[in-house]
Design an enzyme around this catalytic site. Structure first.
Site, PDB file in Angstrom:
ATOM      1  N   GLU A   1       0.813  -1.225   0.000  1.00 12.79           N
ATOM      2  CA  GLU A   1       0.000   0.000   0.000  1.00 12.79           C
ATOM      3  C   GLU A   1       0.841   1.267   0.000  1.00 12.79           C
ATOM      4  OE1 GLU A   1      -0.825  -2.750   1.580  1.00 12.79           O
ATOM      5  OE2 GLU A   1      -2.877  -3.156   0.956  1.00 12.79           O
TER       6      GLU A   1
ATOM      7  N   HIS B   1     -11.028  -5.141   9.559  1.00 12.09           N
ATOM      8  CA  HIS B   1     -11.547  -4.924   8.204  1.00 12.09           C
ATOM      9  C   HIS B   1     -12.859  -4.148   8.202  1.00 12.09           C
ATOM     10  CE1 HIS B   1      -8.595  -7.792   6.730  1.00 12.09           C
ATOM     11  NE2 HIS B   1      -9.034  -7.668   5.510  1.00 12.09           N
TER      12      HIS B   1
END
Ligand SMILES: Cc1ncc(C[n+]2csc(CCOP(=O)(O)OP(=O)(O)O)c2C)c(N)n1
Ligand SMILES: Cc1ncc(C[n+]2csc(CCOP(=O)(O)OP(=O)(O)O)c2C)c(N)n1
Ligand SMILES: [Mg+2]
Ligand SMILES: [Mg+2]
Lengths: 337, 324, 324, 337
Positions: free
Chosen positions: C60, C129
């Protein structure tokens, strides 16, 4: 640093490597446990809708968990990922709390607070943490090993992750620190060729994962992840050095998922021919063939194992269904101690 | 009582806790040989050796991750992140892992680590080395967050943080390291989660955080000269936040100014204002005003940095605005 | 008018902008072959080819950093971060680099990138998440922050974000991807920084963000049945925040509830409450109440997740509390 | 991947490598410019207090900036760190705005908003960004190269960083992505043996920085960072491959700082003997000796350069002192466009 390829272990070397009949049968049983547990979980998810949320199956990789855990000691710590049911079972987590966690019940390993992705947290059996952040467990394992070294134990921290994890910063920093400090960590990469739909070679340009790892200055081993014997021997060899105080080691297990990334994924991006080739190498069948051939067990014996496992799995489902969900008011207790 | 600097007070806290508990270890960049870039860990390598005072490579994720891992087995690591800005480098561990170990494991684990860091606003360090964003960690439940403003608080709170069974983010103000204050020779530990009334007053409550507490005290003096008697409340920890103490003060004074180094939008003061307006609405005689930097990166130029930062004058004018 | 899902509306926005401007490129994990884990980028690889729709390794920091670098030379990259939680992995780029390129260079540079992400609260994804922490980016000045709640807004705002010369963080609600809404066939672009009154009312203002807008609309219906006429305001972008629109509404209704998915301490509602109490103090007839999840990690169990999340019922009872 | 060691370039190969007299003299001038600029900055900081905030000097590493920039083209982009004055000067940033930035004045490269640590941002000369986050520029450079490739130019993105940067996640992710995508990036590591007080080998366990880099699958070069000729040749070779479309390359320049980490640091952690050995290898003296020996210039010519540089530096200080600070009200314009 050296890379040792242990993908094929000649039969005659089994005794020398500690591959006793007992060990082989233990691994077989664990692999069957994982297989049946997960098939049931898949069924509960897809057909019955009793499990929801992300569910990542370990089917096809059972030999890795069984092989590694067979070489570990009880006080060694394991850290894993969202794909951790197999590691949990092989390290000795009972099926009831594991299944109940998938159901989100208060009797689950994490009291239903974590679900499948983190079900593999069970301190009592040395299953320490399960992170669903890719490579998130890698630096943590390094710290676990730091504590082990600090305490002067002979224990090892083992951390599992996939092929997709080797390109992220946490991997790099965790390996580097463990290597510089010479910490007792076993890094286990389950290279199943894909991170979701992305093939290993689309995501990294190093020659191999093992090559990358070895460039951090640690002994590196390659095992056949579909052959529990190969995994066991490689782990054992890696542990020898680690316990001698030589610092971390790395183990790349080459394997393949029987299913897609998560239960919803049909893995249509994988060439059929490749899938077929790998599915032929079912790790349970490979080990079964070995133990039958060597007369370590008869078909009937395996059937008995299957029956026992079936029952345990079934019980774990009943247990989960019967179990309550935690009261929301209780949650606060788990935020701060 | 003797007066020592904040840096020395923190150093004493570390040293005392390391003497007390062999499970306390330190790790971070330049904390050993160099003694810490601001000398907070000076002498500790020499005293406790390289196994307990560990210089790390430049890899903040590994630092925090390793501290977390070690804490899960019961060590009490104190990780230093040299500048608060670099917490961002380790944010996956700081947000996704550290605060959640206990919760995610259903109470099986605890993570008694401390992450020490400092923000350098006021030291002419520019946009990437001056940021102050403690309020982020209000949105990372599971962490405790401490911001000491005096040597006394620094020492007592750091000792408490190390002994605490939960992960603590301990944010120091680099600009305050050399300020001196009274610190007793005898051992003491301060509780986390308790605000401190730094000055009592009747007419106005000023809640100030970290470096700005010093400015608020000056402001209170200046206000006194104008006949306004201000109470200065230092929350000291913002998670847990001692909102009761703040609300009690506001119930007494009916007026509130919040002053801090986090930029206006989304700062600690926003949460304090929101809590106060919900809990003490009927007691308020005036709007709640926040003194905070504007929503912009931090300019380097010393003059511009000064203009950007809250100071006593800005607190005074904000306060005066509430009377009139 | 035709109705399409939020996912499809976003897909159309990307496709139209890629057709319009060859400098628009996409990068992220699984956005190509897989079409995005939530299928927002479906079909774009096939249409625009692998040079413009780039599947990345799991990294990322590299994704956001590369998007930033490409934007500095004038491309308009749209980077996808699969889950908002993973922004933490890239936070060094998101906090220390992306928002500051223009400022730090004294205006020499601009960084016209978009970071698209989604939070999955409501989808039983657990603590790592599901997180929703948009308010962090109020403390990252230089970024613009968008949170659409409808397919119409999603499409129009994403197109605006791509055309904007500043970096934009575009936060989607995963729970809303399959909700349908009217989206015209003709092209349109919506302005950033403009709130939208989703429902007019006289008695009460409900400011709701992202997923919770849907709940607030249901709550308004329920309140109507009880004779309370609520106005629902959707800020749509929180940086810049259209505080004037919110204040105007509160001046009309004198009552304010803010509802969102960010946990109570330090959330967007805190900033809104603080701004409103500062600007419209004299108009308020009641405390400002926030409906938000408690300060804890997100529990997995579906029942517990529901209990954790704000919903229409919680908005209704908060609102009722203000009348009485 | 191959590692090519170019630490010593035989004199007779100079012409073949494009090391003309003109080039050598250009590098010498740039190095003198850097040296005098920084000595002045140090004086303004330590003695006069006219500059405040962090100040990291490049003294001793001048050959790297001069050598690399001499091989780059104007449209190639450079990204650097908090230690970036040298890169800026060598890439053609005028001294006035550079010095004014150190003073925090509105006439500075960044209008005084950034100071020394980010003074090396000057778009017009392809000095694109200066990050003070270790390795922060690495993934950004990868993106810059992505844009260059997307636009079909022959340009290269060059990013500078230190030996301390190779252990952090951003480094790993940036290199990996550039390699997988075959992007035109030149990664330049200035290995001055220390990151603050931490020696390279205390922070990493790989054989060498070059070895680590090459494991990402890119051509890697080692240069003598105190010899501008060596740096130039290595850069040139690296660029050849990059411009041919072979993807990124890596250059490790072995060098040494004359001073400590920042102006305040006396670098007492460095062994005196080591310091003495390196200081003897002053890059300016090395290059001077070469050009004098070869008759490319006379002592008088060098004195003329020195005098000219002295004057430019002095002017830049006057300019900075005279310049105003930006009005605070103006700042808003630089937050959003
Ligand atoms: C930091 C981060 N980025 C992205 C994801 C989303 N994600 C979850 S699993 C996965 C693929 C991981 O592949 P691999 O490491 O090979 O493990 P496998 O699933 O094959 O076991 C991705 C991209 C994540 N969880 N964390
Ligand atoms: C992410 C991050 N961590 C720590 C620092 C503090 N810091 C600044 S420079 C430096 C040392 C860097 O050493 P090296 O990369 O070798 O470069 P050199 O200073 O020797 O040129 C450190 C630790 C930082 N700026 N960024
Ligand atoms: Mg994989
Ligand atoms: Mg260095």
């Amino acid at each position: 640093m050296t890379i040792t390829d242990l993908r094929s272990i000649p039969k005659e070397d089994y005794p020398r490597h500690g591959l006793s009949g007992e060990r082989l049968l233990w691994m077989l049983r664990k692999m069957i446990e994982i297989r049946r547990f997960e098939e049931k979980a898949e069924e509960l998810y897809l057909l019955k809708g009793q499990i929801t949320g992300p569910l990542h199956l370990y089917l096809g990789q059972e030999a890795v968990a069984a092989g590694v855990m067979s070489a570990l000691e009880r006080e060694d710590m394991v850290l894993t990922t969202y794909r951790g049911h197999g590691h949990a079972i092989a390290k000795g987590v009972p099926m009831r709390p594991l299944m109940a966690e998938l159901f989100g019940k208060s009797t689950g390993t994490c009291k239903g607070l974590s679900g499948s992705m983190h079900a593999a947290i069970y301190r009592e059996r040395g299953v320490l943490f399960a992170s669903a952040i890719v490579a998130g467990g890698v630096p943590i394992a390094t710290g676990v090993a730091l504590a082990m070294k600090h305490r002067g134990t002979r224990n090892v921290a083992t951390v599992f992750f996939g092929d997709g994890a080797v390109n992220i910063g946490s991997f790099h920093e965790g390996l580097n620190l463990a290597a510089v400090w010479g910490l007792p960590v076993l890094f286990v990469c389950e290279n199943n060729l894909y991170a979701m739909s992305t093939r290993v070679e689309e995501a990294m340009s190093s020659d191999s994962i093992a090559a990358r790892a070895s460039s951090y200055g640690m002994k590196t081993f390659i095992a056949d992840g579909n052959d529990a014997a190969s995994v066991y021997v490689a782990t054992r060899k890696a542990l020898e050095g680690i316990r001698r105080g030589e610092g971390p080691a790395f183990l790349e297990c080459r394997t393949y998922k029987m299913k897609g990334h998560g239960v919803y994924d049909k893995a249509e991006y994988r060439p059929q021919e490749e899938e077929a080739r790998w599915l032929e190498r079912d790790p349970i069948e490979i080990l079964k063939a070995k133990v039958l051939r060597d007369g370590l067990i008869e078909e009937a014996g395996i059937e008995k194992i299957e029956a026992e496992v079936e029952e345990t799995v079934g019980e774990s489902v009943d247990f989960s269904v019967r179990s309550p969900v935690l009261a929301f008011e209780e949650l606060e207790r788990y935020v701060y101690s | 009582m003797r007066e020592i600097t904040l840096a020395d007070a923190l150093n004493e806290a570390l040293r005392e806790e390391m003497l007390r508990d062999p499970d306390v270890i330190l790790l971070g960049e330049e904390i050993g040989v160099f003694g810490g870039v601001y000398k907070v860990t000076r002498g500790l390598l020499e005293e406790f050796g390289p196994e307990r005072v560990r210089d790390t490579p430049i890899s903040e994720t590994a630092i925090v991750g390793a501290a977390l891992g070690a804490s899960l087995l019961g060590l009490r690591p104190v990780a230093e992140i040299m500048y608060m800005d670099f917490l961002a480098v380790a944010m996956d561990q700081v947000l996704n892992h550290v605060p959640k170990a206990r919760f995610m494991s259903g109470g099986q684990l605890s993570a008694p680590l401390v992450i020490r860091t400092q923000y350098s606003l006021g030291r002419v360090h520019g946009s990437q080395h001056s940021q102050c964003f403690p309020s982020w960690f209000l949105q990372a439940p599971g962490l405790k967050v401490v911001l000491p403003s005096t040597p006394y608080d620094g020492k007592g709170l750091l000792k408490a943080a190390i002994r605490d069974d939960d992960p603590v983010l301990f944010i120091e103000s680099g600009a305050l390291y050399r300020t001196k204050g009274e610190v007793p020779e005898e051992e003491y530990v301060l509780p986390l989660g308790r605000a401190d009334v730094k000055r009592e007053g009747e007419d106005l409550t000023i809640v100030a955080v970290s470096r700005v507490v010093v400015e608020a005290m000056k402001a209170a003096d200046a206000l006194e000269e104008r006949g306004i008697n201000a109470e200065v409340v230092d929350p000291r920890t913002i998670q847990p936040l001692d909102i009761d103490a703040i609300v009690d003060s506001v119930k007494k004074t009916s007026r509130l100014v919040v002053a801090e180094d986090g930029n206006r939008s989304g700062n600690i003061g926003a949460t304090i204002a929101a809590e106060v307006v919900e809990r003490a609405f009927d007691y308020l005689d005036a709007p709640i005003v926040r003194v905070a930097p504007p929503d912009m990166p931090i300019p380097f130029s010393p003059e511009l940095e000064q203009a950007y930062m809250p100071d006593a004058d800005k607190v005074v004018s904000a306060a005066l605005g509430l009377f009139g």
